[in-house]
Design an enzyme around this catalytic site. Sequence first.
Site, PDB file in Angstrom:
ATOM      1  N   ASP A  34      15.486  99.314  39.005  1.00 24.31           N
ATOM      2  CA  ASP A  34      15.400  99.073  40.436  1.00 24.31           C
ATOM      3  C   ASP A  34      15.583  97.596  40.759  1.00 24.31           C
ATOM      4  OD1 ASP A  34      15.020 101.651  41.161  1.00 24.31           O
ATOM      5  OD2 ASP A  34      12.889 101.480  41.604  1.00 24.31           O
ATOM      6  N   GLU A  86      -6.240 101.091  68.127  1.00 27.75           N
ATOM      7  CA  GLU A  86      -6.338  99.643  67.883  1.00 27.75           C
ATOM      8  C   GLU A  86      -6.793  99.333  66.455  1.00 27.75           C
ATOM      9  OE1 GLU A  86      -5.108  97.468  70.166  1.00 27.75           O
ATOM     10  OE2 GLU A  86      -4.573  99.383  71.085  1.00 27.75           O
ATOM     11  N   PRO A 132      -2.199  95.947  59.454  1.00 23.54           N
ATOM     12  CA  PRO A 132      -1.361  94.748  59.586  1.00 23.54           C
ATOM     13  C   PRO A 132      -2.061  93.489  59.046  1.00 23.54           C
ATOM     14  CG  PRO A 132      -1.415  95.977  61.670  1.00 23.54           C
ATOM     15  CD  PRO A 132      -2.422  96.605  60.759  1.00 23.54           C
ATOM     16  N   ARG A 179       7.353 106.704  42.123  1.00 26.45           N
ATOM     17  CA  ARG A 179       8.596 106.509  41.358  1.00 26.45           C
ATOM     18  C   ARG A 179       8.380 105.719  40.075  1.00 26.45           C
ATOM     19  NH1 ARG A 179      13.094 105.641  43.731  1.00 26.45           N
ATOM     20  NH2 ARG A 179      13.909 104.222  42.194  1.00 26.45           N
TER      21      ARG A 179
END
Length: 250
Positions: free
Chosen positions: A174, A121, A94, A159
């Site tokens: 895309d 954690e 994160p 992709r």
Amino acid sequence: MKQFDVVTLFPEMFEALTGWGVSGRGREIGAYQLVAWSPRDFAANAYRTIDDRPYGGGPGMVMMAEPLDKAVEAARARQRSTGVKKPRVLHLTPQGRVLSQAVVMELTHETGLVMIAGRYEGVDERLVNRVVDDEISIGDYVISGGELAAMVVIDAVVRQLPGALGDAESASQDSFVSGLLDHPHYTRPEVYEGAAVPAVLLSGDHARIARWRLKQALGRTWQRRPDLLANRNLSAAESTLLEEFKKEGS
Ligand code: 9D3
């Protein structure tokens, strides 16, 4: 060929990626190889311990440096054996740089990626400082570990690989590659529960259809993601289409 190695407590999760769809076919045709490594196989004791309590206290557990370090070294060695000169080591966290299509394109240029997927954690910071080249987040929300994030990165990179997509799909078409959201899509029947397909799509006039689709893409981007238009200069033709969309309302 592109090489992916993932260090994870849950190697089987990656079958979700390699077993289905574009990423499944990409592996079958040899566009990439993916190997998952468990740090448990590199643990120092008979209990195969890979985590311990955080220094300083607090809830949860922290992944230990040594088993991760050894697993990363095994992954790098495998990549070098396939000809990758300098495998790039990513940590999914994160705290990382937020993934975007620009970051995906940057990673697509690497021939080998080693990804560390944390649980609990997080991982001991000394392991990060020793081996990690780059830290990546997939967005500002909480998921339970790095595995799904690693799969998102791998799917987005695969992709882009030549041959991974069929003729019908093209990576260059895309959304986010053009910098706009997609236009709406319709298929049979012509009327569903009283709702008709827009007449222009049945007209056979390909230039008019292309103009309508671009107008819808611009209009929806303006309505839903104005931040995408702020970083983009519209051509005169695009501005006209967007003004038409605003007048028509939709
Ligand atoms: C409950 C633990 N949280 C305390 C504030 C911190 C936390 C630790 C580990 C939150 C999430 C995770 C697991 N997530 C990831 O490993 C992860 C992730 C994410 O949660 N969101 C967006 N991108 C990523 S990449 C890896």
